[in-house]
Scaffold this active site. Structure first.
Site, PDB file in Angstrom:
ATOM      1  N   LYS A 128       0.744  -1.097  -0.035  1.00  0.00           N
ATOM      2  CA  LYS A 128      -0.008  -0.029   0.043  1.00  0.00           C
ATOM      3  C   LYS A 128       0.901   1.090  -0.149  1.00  0.00           C
ATOM      4  O   LYS A 128       1.908   1.240   0.424  1.00  0.00           O
ATOM      5  CB  LYS A 128      -0.900  -0.065   1.200  1.00  0.00           C
ATOM      6  CG  LYS A 128      -2.003  -1.080   1.430  1.00  0.00           C
ATOM      7  CD  LYS A 128      -3.203  -0.399   0.903  1.00  0.00           C
ATOM      8  CE  LYS A 128      -4.336  -1.576   0.826  1.00  0.00           C
ATOM      9  NZ  LYS A 128      -4.680  -2.151   2.309  1.00  0.00           N
ATOM     10  N   HIS A 131       1.656   6.804   2.963  1.00  0.00           N
ATOM     11  CA  HIS A 131       1.124   8.381   2.632  1.00  0.00           C
ATOM     12  C   HIS A 131       1.445   9.221   3.893  1.00  0.00           C
ATOM     13  O   HIS A 131       2.273   8.647   5.015  1.00  0.00           O
ATOM     14  CB  HIS A 131      -0.223   8.164   2.611  1.00  0.00           C
ATOM     15  CG  HIS A 131      -1.175   7.605   3.629  1.00  0.00           C
ATOM     16  ND1 HIS A 131      -1.323   8.058   4.879  1.00  0.00           N
ATOM     17  CD2 HIS A 131      -1.655   6.201   3.504  1.00  0.00           C
ATOM     18  CE1 HIS A 131      -1.885   7.069   5.636  1.00  0.00           C
ATOM     19  NE2 HIS A 131      -2.320   6.037   4.735  1.00  0.00           N
ATOM     20  N   HIS A 134       1.176   7.854   7.617  1.00  0.00           N
ATOM     21  CA  HIS A 134       2.247   7.035   8.213  1.00  0.00           C
ATOM     22  C   HIS A 134       3.502   7.724   8.621  1.00  0.00           C
ATOM     23  O   HIS A 134       4.320   7.158   9.518  1.00  0.00           O
ATOM     24  CB  HIS A 134       2.718   6.089   7.084  1.00  0.00           C
ATOM     25  CG  HIS A 134       1.572   4.969   6.518  1.00  0.00           C
ATOM     26  ND1 HIS A 134       1.199   4.969   5.246  1.00  0.00           N
ATOM     27  CD2 HIS A 134       0.918   4.070   7.465  1.00  0.00           C
ATOM     28  CE1 HIS A 134       0.357   3.933   5.017  1.00  0.00           C
ATOM     29  NE2 HIS A 134      -0.095   3.309   6.442  1.00  0.00           N
TER      30      HIS A 134
HETATM   31  N1  ARG Z   1      -0.807  -1.752  10.008  1.00  0.00           N
HETATM   32  C1  ARG Z   1      -1.557  -0.974  10.776  1.00  0.00           C
HETATM   33  C2  ARG Z   1      -1.978   0.238   9.912  1.00  0.00           C
HETATM   34  O1  ARG Z   1      -1.612   0.481   8.899  1.00  0.00           O
HETATM   35  C3  ARG Z   1      -1.004  -0.414  11.814  1.00  0.00           C
HETATM   36  C4  ARG Z   1      -0.421  -1.276  12.996  1.00  0.00           C
HETATM   37  C5  ARG Z   1      -0.318  -0.890  14.207  1.00  0.00           C
HETATM   38  N2  ARG Z   1       0.316  -1.810  15.378  1.00  0.00           N
HETATM   39  C6  ARG Z   1      -0.445  -2.925  15.907  1.00  0.00           C
HETATM   40  N3  ARG Z   1       0.363  -3.335  16.684  1.00  0.00           N
HETATM   41  N4  ARG Z   1      -1.539  -2.906  15.792  1.00  0.00           N
HETATM   42  O2  ARG Z   1      -3.177   0.578  10.119  1.00  0.00           O
END
Ligand code: ARG
Length: 572
Positions: A128, A131, A134
């Site tokens: 993905k 952006h 992030h």
């Molecule tokens: N990959 C997830 C996202 O982009 C965030 C992960 C956050 N960390 C976790 N341990 N859940 O929304």
């Protein structure tokens, strides 16, 4: 260095029966310089001593004045308050000697006793686009890690990649049908997004695709080599792109164990919860009821037996406990996931997990742009790379205008440092739960509350030093006690408060607290610079002391910016 607040408390404690911590907590910093540097309100003592506070203040001050230490100039009574005035000469000498000898270590400490603190940040989803949202977790998380490291914790930096879930079944099918190797090598995420989007639009015509995707995901879950190989390829290519951004931003991690890494551990999690009698069936799924926490049930296993996001997070906590025996496990993740983390932490609490309260969700707001301030390449997603490129390009225009004689190479380097610094500072300068509004005129304003302003102040200090041919070893024989002017005193105070601000920033997971101190220091410095002759100081001793003061300011600004991941430049 002396902790002056504590030293004031120690003086008072001798006169009363109050406990030292209580006194220290009630010591205030008066809003105006005329009212002293520290103040102690005597209301508290009134009850104990059965006298009115003003009378108590008078009595204590008389006793104290008889044994006044050398760092204290005066104690005055103002109604119920005891106001303490520091001796400016001794203060200047104490604080500056410390900064000049500690240099880049000034502000650092071993408070953390090398305890393990995990900071999880960035954690983008594979395939993905990366952006501007992030960037918030990435920049904030890195700096929270830096600050914990600076105060003596052993920081473990984790990137919990979003590399698992049914969407990978779709991606596998889409790639097999329409993938273009050449395009993948060139712009991996663009290509993966292209086929993924195509999958969704084709699915409307061809519902059979969905079944194929489910099948492909099952193959992935069963670790069939073909499926795993493709998934690994998507992951490797995505990381190539993410790493390019991390390098540019100076972001680093100790490991990239993503969601897939934890998915194998779910059976153990389910067993543990089962053994404790916490799993219940709800519409075919296995859930943990969280009513006592006022939360919805947390789903552990879906009706088809597949795992979900929350169960992978629970597994990750148990793993991190074993692997790192952490003191804190910090998640730098946006506020919209607050409920998710509450559920995950509550499940562990219900399971009597010992570190349930050592898991911390550090949330942050969203990113907005002033109207018309951003043209997007990809619909309404703003890519971080585009944001950085624009910031650097706009900075370059300013640098070229201000420094016609600068070489191309220096211009490029300077613009990169400032442009990136400006973006980082925008993410960090306010309380993290506030939304951010990007406005180019504001974030690149050399006079505003910006990284360019702080960097400019640093460069200004360095240029004074180089004009004076000031060398570090001059700090040996200095009359620092000459620095007693009001502007000098407030500069020294700002620097004295920097280490405290660092600790508070760590406790509240708020780099903004540390940066506010640095920005206050920069304001004080510019006021000093405008009001006080430095190079033109007639008295040679005073001039040397002032140059040492300028040098100390440059050290503290640089230390603060460095923790914020912002590189200073020598001129701009
Ligand atoms: N990959 C997830 C996202 O982009 C965030 C992960 C956050 N960390 C976790 N341990 N859940 O929304």
């Amino acid at each position: 260095m002396i902790d002056f607040r504590q030293a004031v408390a120690e003086l008072i404690v001798k006169q009363t029966k109050l406990d030292i911590n209580e006194i220290e907590q009630s010591i205030e910093i008066p809003p105006q310089e005329e009212m002293g540097d520290y103040a102690f309100p005597c209301f508290r003592l009134a009850k104990e001593l059965k006298k009115n506070p003003a009378q108590i203040a008078t009595e204590i001050s008389q006793d104290l004045l008889e044994q006044k230490p050398e760092w204290l100039a005066e104690i005055k009574v103002a109604g119920p308050y005891l106001n303490f005035y520091l001796d400016r000469s001794s203060y200047a000498r104490t604080v500056l000697t410390e900064i000049l000898s500690e240099k880049e270590k000034f502000g650092r400490s071993d408070l953390g006793d090398n305890k393990n603190v995990i900071v999880e940040y960035s954690s983008p989803n594979i395939a993905k686009p990366f952006h501007v949202g992030h960037a918030f977790t990435t920049i904030l998380g890195q700096v929270i890690g830096n600050i914990y490291e600076a105060i003596g914790f052993n920081v473990i930096r984790l990137n919990h990649l979003g590399d698992y879930g049914t969407q990978f079944g779709k991606l596998i099918v889409a790639w097999k049908l329409w993938g273009d190797e050449e395009a993948l090598a060139k712009e991996p995420i663009t290509e993966l997004t292209r086929v993924y989007v195509k999958f969704h639009s084709e699915m409307e015509q061809n519902p059979d695709l969905e079944e194929q995707a489910r099948e492909a995901f099952k193959q992935l879950e069963n670790k069939e080599p073909k499926a795993v190989e493709l998934w690994q390829k998507f992951k490797d290519f995505s990381l190539l792109e993410f790493n390019r951004l991390y390098d540019r931003l100076n972001i680093n991690f100790d490991n990239y164990n993503g969601e897939s890494f934890y998915s194998d551990m779910i059976p153990e999690v389910a067993e543990m919860l089962e053994a404790k009698g916490l799993l219940e069936e709800s519409r075919g799924a296995q859930v943990v009821d969280l009513e006592e926490f006022n939360l919805n049930p947390c789903i552990i296993l879906k009706s088809d037996g597949t795992t979900i996001y929350a169960s992978r997070d629970i597994a990750a906590i148990l793993y991190r406990d074993q692997e790192y025996d952490y003191y804190k496990n910090i998640y730098v993740v946006g506020l919209p996931q607050t409920n998710h983390f509450q559920q995950v932490f509550a499940v562990l609490k219900k399971a009597n997990f010992g570190k349930a309260d050592q898991n911390i969700h550090v949330g942050f707001g969203s990113v907005k742009f002033k109207d018309g301030d951003f043209s997007t390449r990809k619909g309404n997603i703003i890519l971080l790379e585009d944001l950085l490129d624009q910031s650097v390009a706009k900075t370059k225009e300013i640098i070229v205008k201000n420094n016609p004689e600068m070489s191309q190479e220096e211009i490029a380097q300077t613009a990169e440092s400032i442009g990136i610094g400006a973006v980082k500072y925008t993410y960090l300068k306010n309380g993290r739960e506030h939304d951010i509004m990007f406005d180019w005129d504001e974030i690149l304003d050399f006079e505003g509350d910006t990284a360019p302003y702080l960097m400019y102040t640093y460069a200004r200090a360095k240029s004074i030093l180089s004009k004076a041919e000031y060398f570090d070893n001059e700090s040996l024989d200095l009359n620092l006690e000459l620095l007693t002017e009001s502007d000098e005193f407030s500069l020294i105070k700002d620097m004295y408060q920097y280490p405290e601000a660092l600790v508070q920033a760590a406790e509240e997971y708020e780099p903004s607290i540390m940066l506010r101190k640095v920005s206050q220091l920069a304001r004080s410095f510019n006021r000093f610079y405008h009001n006080t002759p430095i190079l033109r100081t007639e008295d040679e001793q005073l001039k040397k002391a002032r140059l040492a003061l300028v040098y100390a300011v440059s050290i503290v600004i640089q230390n603060g910016l460095q923790l914020a991941g912002i590189n200073t430049v020598e001129r701009m």
